[in-house]
Design a protein around this motif. Sequence first.
Motif, PDB file in Angstrom:
ATOM      1  N   PHE A 136      -2.439  -5.042   1.267  1.00  0.00           N
ATOM      2  CA  PHE A 136      -2.019  -3.806   0.599  1.00  0.00           C
ATOM      3  C   PHE A 136      -2.880  -2.660   1.120  1.00  0.00           C
ATOM      4  N   SER A 137      -2.370  -1.447   0.980  1.00  0.00           N
ATOM      5  CA  SER A 137      -3.120  -0.270   1.408  1.00  0.00           C
ATOM      6  C   SER A 137      -4.312  -0.040   0.485  1.00  0.00           C
ATOM      7  N   PRO A 138      -5.462   0.379   1.027  1.00  0.00           N
ATOM      8  CA  PRO A 138      -6.625   0.610   0.158  1.00  0.00           C
ATOM      9  C   PRO A 138      -6.439   1.783  -0.786  1.00  0.00           C
ATOM     10  N   PHE A 139      -5.507   2.695  -0.481  1.00  0.00           N
ATOM     11  CA  PHE A 139      -5.353   3.902  -1.292  1.00  0.00           C
ATOM     12  C   PHE A 139      -3.994   3.989  -1.966  1.00  0.00           C
ATOM     13  N   LEU A 140      -3.221   2.914  -1.927  1.00  0.00           N
ATOM     14  CA  LEU A 140      -1.902   2.932  -2.554  1.00  0.00           C
ATOM     15  C   LEU A 140      -2.050   2.933  -4.074  1.00  0.00           C
ATOM     16  N   ARG A 141      -1.455   3.929  -4.717  1.00  0.00           N
ATOM     17  CA  ARG A 141      -1.494   4.048  -6.169  1.00  0.00           C
ATOM     18  C   ARG A 141      -0.062   4.149  -6.698  1.00  0.00           C
ATOM     19  N   SER A 142       0.092   4.450  -7.965  1.00  0.00           N
ATOM     20  CA  SER A 142       1.412   4.428  -8.602  1.00  0.00           C
ATOM     21  C   SER A 142       2.330   5.537  -8.103  1.00  0.00           C
TER      22      SER A 142
END
Length: 318
Positions: A211-217
């Motif tokens: 997963f991306s380290p900065f992926l958020r909602s």
Amino acid sequence: MIPLAERYHLLSVVGRGGMGTVWRAHDDMLARDVAVKEVRLPDRRTIGERRLLCRRLIEEARATAALRHPGVVDVHDIVIEDGRPWIVMELLRARSLHQVIVEGGPLRVERAARIGQCVLSVLTAAHGAGILHRDVKPSNVLLCNDGRILLTDFGLAVHMDQASEPEETLVAGIEGSPAYLSPERVLGDPGRQESDLWSLGATLYAAVEGFSPFLRSHALASMLAVLLGEYDPPVRAGRLAPVIEGLLRQDPNERMRAPEAARLLREAARPPAPPGDPRSPPWRRRLLPKPWPVRIGLMVSDPRPFLGTVPVRSSAGP
């Protein structure tokens, strides 16, 4: 359907992206299958935005064709049909890195490092030609069935000479995937070489962690995480950890440079040496039990051959 330029017959959809659709097509003149990318012009776009999308696609074709590199797709032709540009490229049998991660989970460190080497090689060639990619992410890395690894979609590419100029943007205001935009790009900087390297670091993180380290909602939360540098340290990166951490430094002036990243990626791509091999890490060698000199029926601390007799004493006398 009438063929494009009286030559290319569209057969089936290969994929869809933010700026267009990729078709599998047949080139009647050369009797071969090709890929054709058409730009999508939604009705809700203004005339200016539609022109911008068309110009972007033409710039993508030019930027891609300008790079002579095995990690870049070959561009065969560009056609203007119905007021829209269509790019004709080689047809690839491949899956994106994003698809591979979603379907199979995180990659082994060695494989992720080899992918990173190929992407970095393309970026180095692009930067040498004065081109910034500006959209490095797993969905733009293709793993071909023949073993090739390509970096695609130069739709947001820009020449370095133009990077400092104010750029025309779409109404949405966000160009690229927020979770893979460098901090300076989030702040409105058009980008620099270090910005592409930051996106490579985020892509490598996703390759080994899944997963991306900065992926958020949502996009705003992702960009805020990028600006604050908030991400969990990788736990599966192994020998890739120094590369990822070096490329994800907030200050572009302190970010790891391409030559150092290439060296560390080359080391991480090597298969791990077996325990006991002089090439294995010292910590692995220390875990091995030390050999004790053993003689027949005895275990002695002195490794020299034992000679002579052993006096034996007991309560019954000599």
